[in-house]
Design an enzyme around this catalytic site. Structure first.
Site, PDB file in Angstrom:
ATOM      1  N   SER A 170      80.863  17.746  76.049  1.00 49.80           N
ATOM      2  CA  SER A 170      79.465  17.935  75.722  1.00 49.80           C
ATOM      3  C   SER A 170      78.748  16.611  75.872  1.00 49.80           C
ATOM      4  O   SER A 170      79.375  15.559  76.025  1.00 49.80           O
ATOM      5  CB  SER A 170      79.293  18.445  74.287  1.00 49.80           C
ATOM      6  OG  SER A 170      79.650  17.440  73.360  1.00 49.80           O
ATOM      7  N   LYS A 171      77.410  16.658  75.828  1.00 48.66           N
ATOM      8  CA  LYS A 171      76.639  15.417  75.912  1.00 48.66           C
ATOM      9  C   LYS A 171      77.029  14.462  74.792  1.00 48.66           C
ATOM     10  O   LYS A 171      77.026  13.254  74.957  1.00 48.66           O
ATOM     11  CB  LYS A 171      75.141  15.728  75.810  1.00 48.66           C
ATOM     12  CG  LYS A 171      74.556  16.385  77.041  1.00 48.66           C
ATOM     13  CD  LYS A 171      73.060  16.583  76.864  1.00 48.66           C
ATOM     14  CE  LYS A 171      72.451  17.282  78.057  1.00 48.66           C
ATOM     15  NZ  LYS A 171      70.997  17.496  77.904  1.00 48.66           N
ATOM     16  N   ARG A 172      77.352  15.035  73.647  1.00 49.72           N
ATOM     17  CA  ARG A 172      77.652  14.201  72.479  1.00 49.72           C
ATOM     18  C   ARG A 172      79.132  13.852  72.370  1.00 49.72           C
ATOM     19  O   ARG A 172      79.513  13.081  71.518  1.00 49.72           O
ATOM     20  CB  ARG A 172      77.188  14.908  71.199  1.00 49.72           C
ATOM     21  CG  ARG A 172      75.684  15.120  71.123  1.00 49.72           C
ATOM     22  CD  ARG A 172      75.305  15.848  69.844  1.00 49.72           C
ATOM     23  NE  ARG A 172      73.860  16.006  69.732  1.00 49.72           N
ATOM     24  CZ  ARG A 172      73.174  17.019  70.239  1.00 49.72           C
ATOM     25  NH1 ARG A 172      73.807  17.956  70.911  1.00 49.72           N
ATOM     26  NH2 ARG A 172      71.871  17.101  70.092  1.00 49.72           N
TER      27      ARG A 172
END
Length: 467
Positions: free
Chosen positions: A248-250
């Site tokens: 994920s982006k995070r």
């Protein structure tokens, strides 16, 4: 294709709150390939209603990634924040029809409501206190409180759809509540804006990550409330990192543009992404054109895919060996520039063929070719192991033989090496490895005569005399 739509139209709708990550790139690929397979159209929409976190830099990076991948779109980019008047008009329509309403509950009231529900062991759902109903008397709107607008979700029945990936999915309306569709600042929320957009843009098929499954019942109910045709949904399983957790982006997902910067090829990335959750028999390597011909929406996996960096390197290495060496030289020049090394494609191209079979990326190839354009720094360990008193006289003899050469070519270098071995009694590995260490900065290379041929003669002699 549903008979409701006259042609297949798909879309990708990233949020510009960061880079285009790998999961979104795969969704874009599947959406693009499906539209192209059916002779349809592919739309790029920028979902920028998260005003606080959206940036122009993210928009630019998303577009750059799409262009690098070759996922050409027929419409867009279309920005949601330029469509606020349209959302407002649809909201007013829903309110006038009794399908949406203004809610003045404060955050404190909502927190108290959820705490009471939790204490009673109930699911935490909005209790519809501001929803107009026959015979229900609502209080006067409180002063100074800006309302949100909620969708009047059906209170009974099921929402069922035939998912292109998951099969039939059913969720009861009692499991979901009256969704906020417009915030207090007048900006629509995701689940509302996406429905209006897909309706207006005549999107027939929606591919997206399966984290959106819980959003789909709300969206279907809003489509129905508007009398809008329903697209077909296909929810793709997540991509897991090599640690088994969701990319994920995070959480560790590297941007598409980072792979471009790292020397990967777009055709390799497309090929690899396609195999993350889709298959065509046992085919592992195929072109974008072949994928378009094969991608009819079937053979999509229901299980999560595993990101495998080694497999990506294998795929990229395959394409690296196939591409035109002029294009490869341009890529290497870009990689060398990133290292602060200046070189031209004309200087690089004659050398790439010697090393490309050893490399998975253009960055790795640049690591090899850097020795021709920048000083080398042999490791202390290699110098100690290979540049010994026993070999120094042979290196001096070789330097003398190479210095006497009038035509600098592989055959002449090979002859100088043979003469040095004959004069000193050494075996080829005893001489070749020290030469590699001094001239190339490493102990292993392709054939030493072939490697030295691409050096300037003066530079080879300088490095041999550096001991």
């Amino acid at each position: 294709m549903s008979s409701t739509f006259d042609k297949v139209r798909t879309r990708i709708a990233p949020s510009p709150t960061g880079f285009l990550h790998l999961g979104t790139a795969r969704t874009a690929l599947f959406s693009w390939a499906y539209a192209r397979h059916h002779g349809g159209e592919f739309v790029l929409r920028i979902e920028d209603t998260d005003v606080a976190r959206s940036t122009q830099d993210s928009v630019d990076q998303i577009i750059a990634a799409m262009n690098w991948l070759g996922l050409n779109y027929d419409e867009g980019p279309i920005y949601q924040m330029q469509r606020l008047d349209r959302y407002q008009a649809v909201v007013e329509q829903l309110i006038s029809e009794g399908k949406a309403y203004r809610c003045y509950a404060t955050p404190e009231e909502l927190d108290a409501m959820k705490e009471a529900q939790q204490a009673r062991g109930e699911k935490k759902l909005y209790d519809r206190r501001w929803r107009p109903e026959p015979g229900k008397v609502l209080p006067a709107p409180p002063e100074g409180v800006k309302p949100v607008i909620r969708f009047a979700n059906p209170v009974d029945g099921d929402v069922t759809w035939d998912d292109l990936v998951k099969g039939t999915i059913t969720i009861n309306n009692r499991e979901i509540d009256d969704l906020i569709i417009v915030r207090t600042d007048g900006v629509p929320t995701y689940n509302f804006a996406v429905v209006v957009d897909d309706w207006d843009m005549r999107i027939s098929h929606v591919f997206r990550g399966d984290e959106h499954i819980n959003n789909t019942p709300w969206q279907i109910n809003i489509f129905n409330a508007l009398g809008a045709p329903l697209p077909q949904f296909g929810h793709l399983p997540i991509i897991l990192g090599d640690d088994g957790q969701k990319l994920s982006k995070r959480r560790g997902a590297v941007s598409v543009t980072a792979y471009a910067d790292g020397g990967y090829l777009p055709e390799a990335m497309l090929n690899y992404l396609a195999r993350l959750g889709w298959s065509h028999g046992d085919d592992e390597l195929f072109t974008a054109e072949q994928m378009v011909a094969w991608f009819d929406g079937s053979h999509l996996s229901k299980s999560p895919a595993q990101w495998d960096p080694a497999k990506l390197d294998w795929v990229n290495g395959h394409y690296l060996k196939q591409i035109d060496e002029g294009r490869l030289a341009d890529l290497v020049v870009t990689q060398l520039k990133a290292k602060g090394i200046q070189a031209t494609a004309e200087q690089v191209q004659p050398k790439v063929g010697l090393f490309k079979d050893r490399c998975a990326t253009a960055a790795a190839l640049a690591d090899w070719l850097a020795m021709y354009f920048a000083p080398v720094m042999p490791s202390v360990e290699d110098l100690a192991a290979y540049i010994t008193d026993a070999v120094r006289p042979a290196l001096a003899v070789l330097a003398e033989r190479l210095s006497a050469m009038t035509d600098w070519n592989k055959a002449g270098i090979q002859q100088a090496l043979k003469e040095t071995l004959a004069a000193t009694g050494l075996k080829m590995p005893q001489l070749a490895v020290p030469v590699r260490v001094l001239v190339c900065g490493r102990s292993q290379t392709p054939s030493v005569d072939a490697v030295l041929e691409h050096f300037d003669k003066k530079k080879v002699l300088e490095r041999l005399h550096s001991i």
